[in-house]
Design a protein around this motif. Sequence first.
Motif, PDB file in Angstrom:
ATOM      1  N   UNK A 174       7.151 -37.354 -51.260  1.00 53.32           N
ATOM      2  CA  UNK A 174       5.863 -37.588 -50.621  1.00 53.32           C
ATOM      3  C   UNK A 174       5.644 -36.523 -49.558  1.00 53.32           C
ATOM      4  N   UNK A 175       4.405 -36.082 -49.391  1.00 56.96           N
ATOM      5  CA  UNK A 175       4.111 -35.097 -48.357  1.00 56.96           C
ATOM      6  C   UNK A 175       2.679 -35.286 -47.870  1.00 56.96           C
ATOM      7  N   UNK A 176       2.419 -34.795 -46.682  1.00 59.10           N
ATOM      8  CA  UNK A 176       1.081 -34.867 -46.096  1.00 59.10           C
ATOM      9  C   UNK A 176       0.787 -33.528 -45.443  1.00 59.10           C
ATOM     10  N   UNK A 177      -0.487 -33.188 -45.293  1.00 60.52           N
ATOM     11  CA  UNK A 177      -0.859 -31.932 -44.663  1.00 60.52           C
ATOM     12  C   UNK A 177      -0.189 -31.825 -43.299  1.00 60.52           C
ATOM     13  N   UNK A 178       0.253 -30.613 -42.924  1.00 64.66           N
ATOM     14  CA  UNK A 178       0.984 -30.446 -41.661  1.00 64.66           C
ATOM     15  C   UNK A 178       0.169 -30.924 -40.463  1.00 64.66           C
ATOM     16  N   UNK A 179       0.757 -31.785 -39.687  1.00 65.62           N
ATOM     17  CA  UNK A 179       0.117 -32.237 -38.453  1.00 65.62           C
ATOM     18  C   UNK A 179       1.178 -32.874 -37.571  1.00 65.62           C
TER      19      UNK A 179
END
Length: 354
Positions: A307-312
Amino acid sequence: MDSKAGVLSYTLERTILVTVKIIPLLILLSLRLFSAEGTVVQVDLRTRDPSTGVAIQTRQAIDSARIGVVVMDMWSYHWCMTCAERAAALVPRMNRALAGARKLGMTVVFTPTSAIAAYENSPQRKAAQSLPDAPWPTLQAVDYPQCGLKNAFSCRCGPGIDCPRNWGGDSMNRALEIKKSDLVAWGTRELWNIVQAKKLERLVYVGIAADICVLGKGEGMVPMRKLGVPCALARDLTDTDSYPPEEALEHTLRILETQFAPTLDFADMLAEQGLWPGTESVEMVRIQPWGKPRRPYFFKEFTTVTLECAPQLGREIRYTLDGVEPAVTSPLYSQPIILTRQTTLRARAFREGK
């Protein structure tokens, strides 16, 4: 499927859009206005030292009206189900980025390549076709960077079964916002005409896939570099066609930044101009492999899910394996998940409990 048959399946639902609060990251790309009209900006582009691999930032002053944003192959369909869904997950972020680019006076060009037929009667398509043919310059010698991550899989799904190749794509993702001022181009000739007509000094590429289409198609970076047009890749608005996703994208960025073209972070760029509010954001968790109820992912014995999410800064991913909507108290994703039975996985991004 019946587990007794030795073939198991699980379904991955479309991840949920969430509102999160963003704190600006370390700025690797910044734009600073130097005139009251806000046309001249300072752009920091990231490359890497070939010997050490250390990131290097180079600042350039560019008129924002001389920047073109090229949107590559954000198709509504792809024969690889994981690729199709990961592309769809980029759409909300891309719409927000393109809205900011338009406010800065940048030219937005959509290049759907093999799905161009759906746009033949659109005003944006006719506007691109109406531009005069610009003279061809002397072509420059440009080496094609071999940046795909080699592995045994033909698609993005990884171990299990490879998606069978089939061609059902007919348009870009329907949620992608195309505005009146935008252009829809096909091929090297039309994009070159736009560059010349708009007096563009740099093209910034977003879309799919960084290791193949964004580079090599007629509208891609390699043909434009041969024509002498400086190009850059937005590393937060792209993906690759290689497996595993995160490792493959990092590998591609490293090769590009070392051998071919600089990269930038589009969200950081817009944040510098107040066009990426830190108090509200819509992001999607991206999954690999990515199945859906009507297009499940089948695997034998086990599979590994990432799983991954946009860098923040400060974001965390929570997930469930029983179909229940993820909450702030759900298990925290910290490493790939190994599944050995039929499962419905849902994931959601949180920041400060929201």
